[in-house]
Design an enzyme around this catalytic site. Structure first.
Site, PDB file in Angstrom:
ATOM      1  N   GLU A  31     -39.394  85.838  -4.367  1.00  0.00           N
ATOM      2  CA  GLU A  31     -39.325  86.034  -5.820  1.00  0.00           C
ATOM      3  C   GLU A  31     -37.888  86.024  -6.333  1.00  0.00           C
ATOM      4  OE1 GLU A  31     -41.689  85.817  -7.886  1.00  0.00           O
ATOM      5  OE2 GLU A  31     -43.223  85.721  -6.341  1.00  0.00           O
ATOM      6  N   GLN A  76     -35.240  81.522 -11.811  1.00  0.00           N
ATOM      7  CA  GLN A  76     -34.403  80.460 -12.413  1.00  0.00           C
ATOM      8  C   GLN A  76     -34.049  79.358 -11.411  1.00  0.00           C
ATOM      9  OE1 GLN A  76     -32.088  83.757 -13.461  1.00  0.00           O
ATOM     10  NE2 GLN A  76     -32.016  83.241 -15.621  1.00  0.00           N
ATOM     11  N   THR A  77     -34.910  79.149 -10.426  1.00  0.00           N
ATOM     12  CA  THR A  77     -34.669  78.109  -9.418  1.00  0.00           C
ATOM     13  C   THR A  77     -35.976  77.355  -9.169  1.00  0.00           C
ATOM     14  OG1 THR A  77     -33.002  79.480  -8.348  1.00  0.00           O
ATOM     15  CG2 THR A  77     -33.967  77.745  -7.012  1.00  0.00           C
ATOM     16  N   LEU A 117     -26.958  78.127  -4.647  1.00  0.00           N
ATOM     17  CA  LEU A 117     -28.184  78.475  -5.372  1.00  0.00           C
ATOM     18  C   LEU A 117     -27.899  78.995  -6.784  1.00  0.00           C
ATOM     19  CD1 LEU A 117     -31.159  78.314  -4.698  1.00  0.00           C
ATOM     20  CD2 LEU A 117     -31.067  80.616  -3.792  1.00  0.00           C
ATOM     21  N   GLY A 118     -26.649  79.405  -7.036  1.00  0.00           N
ATOM     22  CA  GLY A 118     -26.293  79.867  -8.382  1.00  0.00           C
ATOM     23  C   GLY A 118     -26.768  81.283  -8.669  1.00  0.00           C
ATOM     24  N   TYR A 119     -26.423  81.783  -9.856  1.00  0.00           N
ATOM     25  CA  TYR A 119     -26.791  83.153 -10.259  1.00  0.00           C
ATOM     26  C   TYR A 119     -26.522  84.125  -9.116  1.00  0.00           C
ATOM     27  CZ  TYR A 119     -29.206  80.605 -13.911  1.00  0.00           C
ATOM     28  OH  TYR A 119     -29.515  79.770 -14.939  1.00  0.00           O
ATOM     29  N   TYR A 171     -41.116  92.191 -13.443  1.00  0.00           N
ATOM     30  CA  TYR A 171     -41.743  90.999 -12.862  1.00  0.00           C
ATOM     31  C   TYR A 171     -41.799  91.087 -11.331  1.00  0.00           C
ATOM     32  CZ  TYR A 171     -42.609  86.184 -11.545  1.00  0.00           C
ATOM     33  OH  TYR A 171     -43.154  85.066 -10.972  1.00  0.00           O
ATOM     34  N   ASP A 183     -43.470  86.277 -16.824  1.00  0.00           N
ATOM     35  CA  ASP A 183     -42.168  85.589 -16.898  1.00  0.00           C
ATOM     36  C   ASP A 183     -42.240  84.522 -17.996  1.00  0.00           C
ATOM     37  OD1 ASP A 183     -43.774  83.649 -15.864  1.00  0.00           O
ATOM     38  OD2 ASP A 183     -42.498  83.169 -14.148  1.00  0.00           O
ATOM     39  N   CYS A 243     -49.736  74.395 -17.947  1.00  0.00           N
ATOM     40  CA  CYS A 243     -49.152  74.664 -19.269  1.00  0.00           C
ATOM     41  C   CYS A 243     -47.624  74.651 -19.155  1.00  0.00           C
ATOM     42  CB  CYS A 243     -49.651  76.007 -19.805  1.00  0.00           C
ATOM     43  SG  CYS A 243     -49.327  76.161 -21.571  1.00  0.00           S
ATOM     44  N   CYS A 288     -56.655  70.157 -19.684  1.00  0.00           N
ATOM     45  CA  CYS A 288     -56.505  71.601 -19.447  1.00  0.00           C
ATOM     46  C   CYS A 288     -57.865  72.308 -19.568  1.00  0.00           C
ATOM     47  CB  CYS A 288     -55.529  72.182 -20.475  1.00  0.00           C
ATOM     48  SG  CYS A 288     -55.450  73.980 -20.399  1.00  0.00           S
TER      49      CYS A 288
HETATM   50  S1  SF4 Z   1     -54.357  73.338 -23.975  1.00  0.00           S
HETATM   51 FE1  SF4 Z   1     -53.793  74.213 -22.016  1.00  0.00          FE
HETATM   52  S2  SF4 Z   1     -51.954  73.099 -21.416  1.00  0.00           S
HETATM   53 FE2  SF4 Z   1     -52.269  72.724 -23.596  1.00  0.00          FE
HETATM   54  S3  SF4 Z   1     -51.037  74.304 -24.581  1.00  0.00           S
HETATM   55 FE3  SF4 Z   1     -53.109  75.110 -24.397  1.00  0.00          FE
HETATM   56  S4  SF4 Z   1     -53.093  76.249 -22.482  1.00  0.00           S
HETATM   57 FE4  SF4 Z   1     -51.301  74.960 -22.466  1.00  0.00          FE
END
Ligand code: SF4
Length: 359
Positions: A36, A41-42, A79-81, A119, A137, A191, A201
């Site tokens: 984690e 950020q990687t 790796l940064g940060y 997180y 996150d 998403c 989706c």
């Molecule tokens: S439809 Fe699915 S992929 Fe598109 S914005 Fe909504 S949750 Fe995200």
């Protein structure tokens, strides 16, 4: 979309689309924690070799605690940060000294460890101990704000809390480890930022952003951080025996504990004057070794989250061997300089532009 529908759709999708990653199905809190912190950020592709390298060098929390700062920084190089590496090391010591090398098994105990925020505590707590705390996150904020059509700025306490409560309610209806893993995978694969493939989706019938054509504008952020531009001038001073000079960064600034060449920072894009260079050299060398002229080798740029670094690299070739070097500067054999941990911009110089067969 209510939280029951959200968890059901998420887990149905996940049962067919789990990512296979080296740290998946882990219940060892040390390995979960390590993965984690490395992945903050990687990208997964960039972080995976570091995960394996750390486990070889430091197979458990005691081995990490016993390592020197230089060993940890060297393993992290590139790796940064770098505050992540420093915190990782300090936390390992904290776990060994205060908890007899055993991670706390409750969420509040995990949160008390240095560098472990909500997180990471949720990730360790759910994957190692099935504690019902959601991993929230940037990926999750994007997903939930789109699903629920949140058009207010997501970088406010009120909206972040609203998103957290939604996901917290959803996780209570499931096996926490699976829910959190599904959440991470969905945010990374479906998403995604920019243009997700909403037509495919499995949540699209419930997604407010999709139905209102707001996918491109959600999540909305109010604050745009202005990057600070900094100008560094590095002096690679070499003597006739192939030695050079480096110094460790110790200030509370970027790249703390990493090494660098002697440096002058200017507030604008300019070349340091003769007096500035002499002043720098006087901090390092006896007066009788001054006099060689710096030759500019290359100009490099590194973009960090909040800063842009412009670095000019100069070479100064002395026609003698170094005498006594003043502390805290260190004299190193150029052939061994790669044993030290440097920021990426200096590694890049050493690999491509040093112009010395010794590097
Ligand atoms: S439809 Fe699915 S992929 Fe598109 S914005 Fe909504 S949750 Fe995200």
């Amino acid at each position: 979309m209510n939280t029951g529908q959200f968890s059901q759709r998420l887990l149905e999708w996940w049962s067919e689309n789990k990512r296979s990653l080296p740290w998946k199905n882990q219940t060892d809190p040390y390995k979960i924690w390590l993965s984690e912190i490395i992945l903050q950020q990687t990208r997964v592709e960039q972080g995976t070799p570091y995960y394996h390298r750390f486990l070889i060098l430091f197979p458990d929390v005691k081995a990490l605690a016993d390592a020197t700062t230089d060993q940890v920084m060297k393993a992290w190089q590139g790796l940064g940060y770098y505050s992540r590496a420093r915190n990782l090391h300090q936390t390992a010591k904290q776990i060994v000294e205060l908890h007899h090398s055993v991670f706390p098994q409750d969420y509040d105990g995990l949160l008390k460890l240095k560098g472990i925020g909500p997180y990471t505590a949720a990730a360790i707590g759910s994957f190692a101990y099935e504690l019902p705390y959601p991993v929230v996150d940037g990926n999750v904020i994007r997903l939930v704000s789109r699903i629920n059509g949140i058009t207010r700025p997501v970088d406010t306490k009120e909206v972040l809390n609203e998103i957290y409560l939604f996901v917290q309610d959803a996780i209570r209806q499931t096996k926490p480890s699976e829910f959190n893993q599904a959440l991470m995978d969905f945010g990374a694969l479906v998403c995604i930022p920019g243009k997700p493939d909403c037509i495919k989706c499995p949540m699209n019938d419930y997604c407010s952003a999709y139905h209102q054509s707001l996918v491109q504008t959600i999540p909305y952020k109010s604050k745009r951080v202005q990057k600070v531009i900094r100008y560094f001038h590095y002096y690679d001073i070499q003597d006739t025996s192939g030695n050079t000079i480096i110094i460790q960064r110790t200030e509370n600034d970027i790249w703390k504990n990493l090494y660098e060449f002697p440096m002058i920072e200017t507030t604008a894009e300019t070349t340091p004057g003769r007096d500035d260079i002499t002043g720098l050299l006087l901090k390092i060398l006896p007066e009788n070794e001054l006099g060689a002229t710096p030759v500019k080798v290359v100009k490099l740029k590194q973009i960090l989250t909040h800063r842009i670094i412009h670095a000019d690299f100069y070479k100064i070739s002395l026609n003698c061997t170094f005498g006594e070097i003043k502390q805290p500067y260190c004299l190193v054999d150029s052939q061994k300089v790669s044993n030290f941990a440097f920021p990426k911009i200096i590694t890049s110089y050493l690999e491509n532009n040093s112009g010395s067969k010794n590097y």
